[in-house]
Every structure is written in structure tokens, then in C-alpha cells.
Design an enzyme around this catalytic site. Structure first.
Site, mmCIF file in Angstrom:
data_model
loop_
_atom_site.group_PDB
_atom_site.id
_atom_site.type_symbol
_atom_site.label_atom_id
_atom_site.label_comp_id
_atom_site.label_asym_id
_atom_site.label_seq_id
_atom_site.Cartn_x
_atom_site.Cartn_y
_atom_site.Cartn_z
ATOM 1 N N ALA A 216 0.864 -1.177 0.000
ATOM 2 C CA ALA A 216 0.000 0.000 0.000
ATOM 3 C C ALA A 216 0.898 1.223 0.000
ATOM 4 O O ALA A 216 1.932 1.240 0.659
ATOM 5 C CB ALA A 216 -0.917 0.004 1.219
ATOM 6 N N SER A 217 0.517 2.252 -0.735
ATOM 7 C CA SER A 217 1.401 3.397 -0.905
ATOM 8 C C SER A 217 1.428 4.313 0.311
ATOM 9 O O SER A 217 2.341 5.101 0.477
ATOM 10 C CB SER A 217 1.005 4.202 -2.146
ATOM 11 N N THR A 218 0.425 4.232 1.176
ATOM 12 C CA THR A 218 0.418 5.063 2.383
ATOM 13 C C THR A 218 0.060 4.218 3.590
ATOM 14 O O THR A 218 -0.525 3.148 3.475
ATOM 15 C CB THR A 218 -0.596 6.222 2.280
ATOM 16 N N GLN B 135 -3.694 3.090 4.055
ATOM 17 C CA GLN B 135 -4.325 2.084 3.225
ATOM 18 C C GLN B 135 -4.256 0.721 3.913
ATOM 19 O O GLN B 135 -3.260 0.358 4.514
ATOM 20 C CB GLN B 135 -3.676 2.027 1.844
#
Length: 209
Positions: free
Chosen positions: A9-11, A14
Site C-alpha cells: 500500500a502506498s500510504t 491504506q
């Protein structure tokens, strides 16, 4: 053969649980079971991914790397993508994704007889390269549109700059107070040393006040 699922997940906000459930269901549909999960919150545009490197290090020859979407691995610059492919190839690891039907052959070991398998592996490799190129272009296009929006907002006097990620900074501060090193925090959160140093500086200033 072990199936190792990679979730990215990019952050930090998430949640990978939905993707995890989806991959478990996909594996079951093919009569397989996932042996291990590797999850991290880090940008898909960088090859600095501790969990992905751990997955590769712990894999045996011929294991499978299962991802929900190819761009979870492949949103990289060409040089980094080539480096990742070399690491995977060194252990003959196969990338399998629900969105890439040509990759599903790796889940079915009935066809171990050479020619057909070799042809499909070649086709799959070509498809992976194509999807990697598409993922990278999509990432660059979105970054360009974002920069255009920022420049337009600046010209209109509306741009306030990037707001700090308070939740992540609080998490870093907590890890610093419990004695974690910069490298350990990078591995846990996938953040930059610059950000950790910034939080550490704020802590010192606060403690000295």
C-alpha cells in the site's frame, strides 16, 4: 513450491486486508494455499522495499510471488525493473497475478513437459514487461498532472504546499522514543531518513523547552 503473497500500500492509511482476502480466494480457486504474506507501506516507484527483499531472500528456487496487481511490483524506472527481474530470475521465482491469466500456469504443475511451458513463460515475461511499462507511464502521467495542478494553484495564489502527515510523524516519534534506530523505522514505515531526522529534531526541541 511455496506461494508467497506480496501486499503493498502506498500510504500507512491504506489497508491491505481486502487485497489479502482477494489473493487467498484466488489461490483457493486454483487449489493452492498461500504459505506466507509480506506487507509493507511504501511507494511503488522505489525499489527500496525491505519486505519485498525479505520475500526474495526467504524464497526457495521455483517459488511463486503472488500479487493482486502487477503495478504492486512494477511501477519502477526501467533500470530498477530490470534489477528486480534479475533478482527474481536468480531464484527462478514466478510472478502470478489474477489480472494476468498467462501467469496462472505457474499454479498448475501438471504441465512440466517443456515446450508448452517454455512458450507460455516467454509470453508471460513479455506481458510483464508491457504491464510494467504501462504502470510506469501511468505513474508518470499522474505525477505530471499533479505538478500541473500545483503550478496552476501557485499562479492563482491558492497553493499552500504539502501538508505534513501528522499520523506518520506521530508514529515515527513513538518509535524514536522506544529506542528504534533510523534504519529500523525506515523498514517499518517505508519513510525517508530526512523525515525521521526532522521528527527527531522536533523531539529534541520539545524536550529542551
Amino acid at each position: 513450491m511455496f506461494i508467497r503473497a506480496y501486499l503493498r500500500a502506498s500510504t500507512q492509511e491504506q489497508n491491505a486486508e481486502r487485497a489479502k482476502a482477494s489473493l487467498i480466494q484466488f489461490a483457493e480457486q486454483h487449489g493452492q494455499r498461500i504459505a506466507a504474506f509480506y506487507t509493507e507501506n511504501v511507494s511503488g516507484a522505489t525499489l527500496h522495499r525491505p519486505e519485498l527483499m525479505r520475500l526474495i531472500a526467504e524464497s526457495g528456487e521455483g517459488d511463486i510471488v503472488l500479487v493482486e496487481q502487477i503495478d504492486r511490483l512494477a511501477r519502477l524506472k526501467q533500470q530498477d525493473w530490470d534489477t528486480l527481474k534479475q533478482k527474481l530470475a536468480a531464484k527462478r521465482l514466478a510472478i502470478v497475478s489474477p489480472e494476468l491469466p498467462t501467469s496462472w500456469l505457474a499454479l498448475d504443475k501438471k504441465d512440466d513437459t517443456g515446450f508448452t511451458d517454455s512458450i507460455l513463460q516467454a509470453v508471460n515475461s513479455m506481458m510483464l514487461d508491457m504491464l510494467a511499462a504501462v504502470a510506469r507511464k501511468d505513474y508518470e502521467d499522474r505525477r505530471r498532472r499533479q505538478n500541473q495542478g500545483i503550478n496552476k494553484a501557485r499562479s492563482e495564489g491558492k497553493y499552500q504546499g504539502r501538508q505534513p502527515d501528522l499520523k506518520r510523524r506521530q508514529h515515527i516519534a513513538s518509535l524514536l522514543r522506544t529506542g528504534h534506530s533510523y534504519s529500523e523505522i525506515q523498514d517499518i514505515l517505508g519513510c525517508s531518513r530526512h523525515l525521521i531526522a526532522s521528527v527527531a529534531k522536533e523531539q529534541k526541541q520539545s524536550d529542551a523547552a
